[in-house]
Design a protein around this motif. Structure first.
Motif, PDB file in Angstrom:
ATOM      1  N   ALA A 220       0.832  -1.210   0.000  1.00 30.12           N
ATOM      2  CA  ALA A 220       0.000   0.000   0.000  1.00 30.12           C
ATOM      3  C   ALA A 220       0.865   1.257   0.000  1.00 30.12           C
ATOM      4  O   ALA A 220       0.522   2.257  -0.635  1.00 30.12           O
ATOM      5  CB  ALA A 220      -0.935   0.002   1.200  1.00 30.12           C
ATOM      6  N   SER A 221       2.001   1.201   0.679  1.00 26.83           N
ATOM      7  CA  SER A 221       2.889   2.364   0.762  1.00 26.83           C
ATOM      8  C   SER A 221       3.555   2.693  -0.566  1.00 26.83           C
ATOM      9  O   SER A 221       4.109   3.791  -0.737  1.00 26.83           O
ATOM     10  CB  SER A 221       3.963   2.140   1.834  1.00 26.83           C
ATOM     11  N   ARG A 222       3.499   1.779  -1.524  1.00 27.95           N
ATOM     12  CA  ARG A 222       4.026   2.046  -2.857  1.00 27.95           C
ATOM     13  C   ARG A 222       2.903   2.244  -3.870  1.00 27.95           C
ATOM     14  O   ARG A 222       3.030   3.044  -4.791  1.00 27.95           O
ATOM     15  CB  ARG A 222       4.940   0.902  -3.302  1.00 27.95           C
ATOM     16  N   VAL A 223       1.801   1.499  -3.694  1.00 28.61           N
ATOM     17  CA  VAL A 223       0.672   1.607  -4.619  1.00 28.61           C
ATOM     18  C   VAL A 223       0.004   2.980  -4.512  1.00 28.61           C
ATOM     19  O   VAL A 223      -0.277   3.628  -5.520  1.00 28.61           O
ATOM     20  CB  VAL A 223      -0.363   0.486  -4.358  1.00 28.61           C
ATOM     21  N   ALA A 224      -0.259   3.423  -3.284  1.00 26.86           N
ATOM     22  CA  ALA A 224      -0.988   4.689  -3.083  1.00 26.86           C
ATOM     23  C   ALA A 224      -0.297   5.885  -3.730  1.00 26.86           C
ATOM     24  O   ALA A 224      -0.962   6.682  -4.401  1.00 26.86           O
ATOM     25  CB  ALA A 224      -1.228   4.929  -1.596  1.00 26.86           C
ATOM     26  N   PRO A 225       1.027   6.046  -3.576  1.00 24.42           N
ATOM     27  CA  PRO A 225       1.658   7.196  -4.250  1.00 24.42           C
ATOM     28  C   PRO A 225       1.555   7.142  -5.775  1.00 24.42           C
ATOM     29  O   PRO A 225       1.350   8.173  -6.417  1.00 24.42           O
ATOM     30  CB  PRO A 225       3.128   7.110  -3.810  1.00 24.42           C
ATOM     31  N   VAL A 226       1.668   5.955  -6.352  1.00 22.00           N
ATOM     32  CA  VAL A 226       1.534   5.841  -7.812  1.00 22.00           C
ATOM     33  C   VAL A 226       0.112   6.209  -8.218  1.00 22.00           C
ATOM     34  O   VAL A 226      -0.101   6.925  -9.202  1.00 22.00           O
ATOM     35  CB  VAL A 226       1.920   4.426  -8.304  1.00 22.00           C
TER      36      VAL A 226
ATOM     37  N   ILE B 228       9.539   6.925  -4.380  1.00 16.88           N
ATOM     38  CA  ILE B 228       8.875   5.974  -3.483  1.00 16.88           C
ATOM     39  C   ILE B 228       8.660   4.628  -4.156  1.00 16.88           C
ATOM     40  O   ILE B 228       8.923   3.573  -3.569  1.00 16.88           O
ATOM     41  CB  ILE B 228       7.532   6.537  -2.992  1.00 16.88           C
ATOM     42  N   ALA B 229       8.199   4.653  -5.400  1.00 13.60           N
ATOM     43  CA  ALA B 229       7.874   3.407  -6.104  1.00 13.60           C
ATOM     44  C   ALA B 229       9.105   2.731  -6.676  1.00 13.60           C
ATOM     45  O   ALA B 229       9.040   1.557  -7.050  1.00 13.60           O
ATOM     46  CB  ALA B 229       6.859   3.682  -7.207  1.00 13.60           C
ATOM     47  N   LYS B 230      10.189   3.471  -6.784  1.00 15.55           N
ATOM     48  CA  LYS B 230      11.432   2.947  -7.383  1.00 15.55           C
ATOM     49  C   LYS B 230      11.182   2.409  -8.779  1.00 15.55           C
ATOM     50  O   LYS B 230      11.582   1.302  -9.133  1.00 15.55           O
ATOM     51  CB  LYS B 230      12.056   1.860  -6.515  1.00 15.55           C
ATOM     52  N   ILE B 231      10.462   3.207  -9.565  1.00 14.21           N
ATOM     53  CA  ILE B 231      10.138   2.804 -10.935  1.00 14.21           C
ATOM     54  C   ILE B 231      11.399   2.822 -11.770  1.00 14.21           C
ATOM     55  O   ILE B 231      12.190   3.688 -11.748  1.00 14.21           O
ATOM     56  CB  ILE B 231       9.077   3.751 -11.547  1.00 14.21           C
TER      57      ILE B 231
END
Length: 138
Positions: free
Chosen positions: A91-97, A135-138
């Protein structure tokens, strides 16, 4: 309360939504989880609408219905994708995206609604994108 108060409350509830949804989607199909959530929202929204009265319903034009229906379809697609992402990711990565929708909304508001974006809008959008990538490290 003005628009900013409502927007801050929206952000708080959206943040809470991500955590609750992540906990709720565990162990069941993400589409089913979205359907359950949708029923709850449907009951909740209609309860509020009925309690407040909706004397403006007769003022809704065909254009209003078309755009609200399209908005509903876009919301449904967003929720289905969001719940699947929550099922697969943190959730901590999905929500920012997911919040890249802010930048998308700004660009679409400019392109289709004729809203004027200042350098502050663009700077903020850049920060949102940069923060999301970090945050997502895309």
């Amino acid at each position: 309360m003005n628009w900013l108060h409502w927007a801050v409350l929206s952000a708080l509830f959206a943040g809470l939504t991500a955590v609750l949804a992540k906990a709720g989607v565990k162990g069941i199909d993400s589409d089913l989880a979205t359907a359950i959530r949708t029923v709850v929202i449907l009951i909740f929204a209609w309860s509020i609408a009925l309690a407040r009265g909706f004397d403006t319903l007769g003022k809704a034009t065909a254009r209003t219905w078309v755009f609200l229906a399209l908005s509903g379809l876009a919301t449904g697609a967003s929720w289905l994708c969001y719940f699947r992402a929550l099922q697969l990711g943190e959730a901590s990565r999905v929500a920012p995206v997911d919040k890249l929708s802010v930048v998308v909304a700004m660009v679409l508001a400019m392109a289709f609604l004729g809203e004027h974006l200042t350098w502050r809008h663009w700077l903020g959008a850049g920060f949102i994108v940069t923060g999301t990538v970090i945050i997502a490290k895309i």
